[in-house]
Design an enzyme around this catalytic site. Structure first.
Site, short mmCIF file in Angstrom:
data_model
loop_
_atom_site.label_atom_id
_atom_site.label_comp_id
_atom_site.label_asym_id
_atom_site.label_seq_id
_atom_site.Cartn_x
_atom_site.Cartn_y
_atom_site.Cartn_z
N GLU A 1 8.72 9.26 -47.68
CA GLU A 1 10.11 8.94 -47.37
C GLU A 1 10.31 7.44 -47.46
OE1 GLU A 1 12.19 11.14 -44.26
OE2 GLU A 1 10.30 12.13 -43.79
N HIS B 1 9.08 14.55 -43.91
CA HIS B 1 9.97 15.57 -43.35
C HIS B 1 9.42 16.98 -43.56
CE1 HIS B 1 13.70 18.06 -43.18
NE2 HIS B 1 13.98 17.23 -42.20
N HIS C 1 17.38 8.73 -45.36
CA HIS C 1 17.85 7.86 -44.29
C HIS C 1 17.96 6.39 -44.71
CE1 HIS C 1 17.60 10.97 -41.15
NE2 HIS C 1 16.59 11.43 -41.88
N ASN D 1 23.59 11.15 -37.45
CA ASN D 1 23.06 10.46 -38.64
C ASN D 1 24.17 9.86 -39.50
OD1 ASN D 1 20.37 11.08 -38.03
ND2 ASN D 1 20.51 13.07 -39.06
N SER E 1 12.52 9.48 -40.37
CA SER E 1 13.66 9.87 -39.54
C SER E 1 13.40 9.80 -38.05
CB SER E 1 14.11 11.28 -39.91
OG SER E 1 13.06 12.22 -39.71
N LYS F 1 23.92 12.06 -44.46
CA LYS F 1 23.76 10.93 -43.55
C LYS F 1 24.82 9.87 -43.86
CE LYS F 1 19.75 13.15 -42.93
NZ LYS F 1 19.38 14.40 -43.65
N ASP G 1 11.78 10.28 -51.01
CA ASP G 1 12.93 10.92 -50.35
C ASP G 1 13.60 9.83 -49.52
OD1 ASP G 1 14.70 12.19 -48.67
OD2 ASP G 1 13.32 13.77 -48.06
#
Length: 381
Positions: free
Chosen positions: A172, A134, A203, A48, A176, A232, A200
Site C-alpha cells: 500500500e 489490506h 489512502h 475516510n 490504513s 476516500k 494500492d
C-alpha cells in the site's frame, strides 16, 4: 443441530467472549463532519472522506447532471453495453492525471485488488506482500495459485531476502490502520528488473503529491500497476487499476470481476471525472489538512499513545481491546465519534483509536478532541 448452525453459534460466541464483536451503526448524514445519532450531536473523527467531497454540493450536482445525461444505471457489464462515454471520459481523466495508458474500472477496491491478483498470478509465481497490506490483498493472495510470502512491514531488508526473479511485490502507499507511508522509492529500487511493483494507493490518492497524484508521485516513482479507489478522497465509491495498454487489454480479457460485473453507473463515472478535476485544482483542501495535522500534533502529541504520521490517519495506541472500547465510548459521550480498532484488524495488544481528519473539520474541533482525550487518560492513571 446442522453443522452450519453449530459453526455459526460457536464463532459468534467465541467473538463475544473475546470482546471483539462488531456491530453496524445506522447513522443519518454520517458523510458529514457533524451528524446526530441517538439524540446527540457528534463530530465525526472516523470518516475516510479526507478532502470533504462526500458531502460536497458541487460534486452532488455533477452526479445529478450525470443522471440527466445518462440515466440511472449502466444496465450491463462493460463488455456487453455497460461501457459508456462517461466511463471512457473517466478513464481518460485518470490516465492524463496519473500518467498511465489505461484505467480499468471496478465497483470497489476489494474487487480491483482481487481481479488483478487472480488474473495475473499462476501456479509457481511468487507474490510478496507487506505484512500490513489490506485484507483484500491478503485474501486475494491466499486464494490465488501463487506462493504468497509476507515481508516485514516497510522492511526493505526483509523484502530483499525473499525476492526472486519474476516476483510480484505488492504494498500500500499509505497504510490504513497506521497512517504511515511505504518506502516506495527503496522498494522500487529493490525490485528493479527482478519484479513488478503493484501499489494500492487507496489512502494516498488525492491527499499526497502534486495535484493530489498520491503516494507514488510523492515518492517520485511510477509502479508497474497502480490501484486507486474512489471511496476516500474522491468522496464516492469504486476503483480503477492504472496500467499500460497491454496490461489493460489483458485485464479486459481475463479480469472476471470486471468482465462479469455490472459496470458502475455512468452518472457515477461522470461525477468521478468531476472529482478528478476537484482533486487536481483545489489545493486548499490539502493545505487545510496540513493545518489540522499541526493542530492535532499540538493537542495530542504530548500524550502516551500518540503516533506521528504525515497523513490524515492518526492512530492513537491504547493496547488493550477493552480499554480502547471504553475510551472510544467515553469520547462519544462527549460528542466525538471515534472508532476503536481491535484485533484481528490490528495485531494483538495494539488496539487503538483511529482518528481521521478531514477538510471539513475545524481547528477548534481538533483542539476539543485533544482536550477530551487528555482528561480521559489522566482520569485513568
Amino acid at each position: 443441530m446442522p453443522v452450519f448452525k453449530r459453526r455459526i453459534d460457536d464463532a459468534l460466541s467465541q467473538r463475544q467472549t473475546q470482546g471483539l464483536t462488531r456491530k453496524l451503526n445506522c447513522l443519518a448524514s454520517a458523510n458529514h463532519v457533524q451528524f446526530r445519532a441517538e439524540d446527540q450531536s457528534f463530530i465525526n473523527f472516523s470518516s475516510n472522506d479526507y478532502l470533504g467531497l462526500a458531502s460536497d454540493k458541487s460534486l452532488g450536482k455533477a452526479w445529478q447532471h450525470g443522471i440527466d445525461l445518462y440515466g440511472n444505471g449502466s444496465a450491463a457489464s462493460p463488455l456487453v453495453t455497460g461501457f459508456s462515454v462517461a466511463h471512457q471520459e473517466l478513464e481518460s481523466a485518470l490516465c492524463e492525471w496519473l500518467g498511465f495508458e489505461r484505467a480499468i474500472l471496478f465497483s470497489s477496491g476489494f474487487s480491483a485488488n482481487q481481479a488483478l491478483l487472480f488474473s495475473l498470478l499462476e501456479k509457481g509465481d511468487l507474490l510478496l506482500q507487506d505484512k500490513l497490506n489490506h485484507a483484500s490483498l491478503m485474501e486475494a493472495g491466499m486464494l490465488s495459485p501463487a506462493t504468497m510470502k509476507r515481508f516485514k512491514h516497510n522492511d526493505i531488508r526483509s523484502l530483499q531476502m525473499m525476492l526472486k526473479e519474476n516476483a510480484l511485490v505488492v504494498t500500500e502507499g499509505v497504510f490504513s490502520m497506521d497512517g504511515d507511508l511505504s518506502p516506495l522509492r527503496d522498494i522500487q529500487a529493490t525490485c528493479q528488473s527482478k519484479a513488478w511493483l503493484m501499489v494500492d494507493d487507496a489512502h494516498g490518492i488525492g491527499v499526497l503529491g502534486s495535484e493530489g497524484r498520491g503516494s507514488c508521485q510523492h515518492a517520485g516513482i511510477k509502479p508497474d500497476v497502480l490501484v486507486v479507489t474512489f471511496g476516500k478522497a474522491f468522496g464516492l465509491s469504486g476503483a480503477a487499476i492504472l496500467c499500460d495498454s497491454q496490461v489493460g487489454d489483458y485485464l479486459t480479457q481475463f479480469a472476471r470481476h470486471h468482465v462479469y460485473s455490472t459496470a458502475i453507473p455512468p452518472s457515477q463515472a461522470h461525477a468521478l471525472a468531476h472529482a478528478v478535476g476537484m482533486l487536481r485544482t483545489e489545493q486548499w483542501r490539502r493545505d487545510k489538512l496540513a493545518e489540522l495535522q499541526n493542530a492535532y500534533r499540538a493537542a495530542c502529541g504530548p500524550l502516551p499513545g500518540y503516533v506521528e504520521t504525515q497523513t490524515p490517519i492518526k492512530p492513537f495506541i491504547i493496547g488493550d481491546s477493552a480499554k480502547s472500547l471504553d475510551v472510544a465510548q467515553q469520547l462519544k459521550r462527549q460528542g466525538h465519534w471515534v472508532t476503536a480498532i481491535r484485533p484481528p484488524t490490528v495485531a494483538k495488544n495494539t488496539a487503538r483509536l483511529r482518528f481521521t481528519l478531514t477538510t471539513n473539520h475545524t481547528v477548534d474541533d481538533v483542539k476539543a478532541l485533544g482536550q477530551s482525550l487528555t482528561r480521559l487518560l489522566e482520569g485513568m492513571e
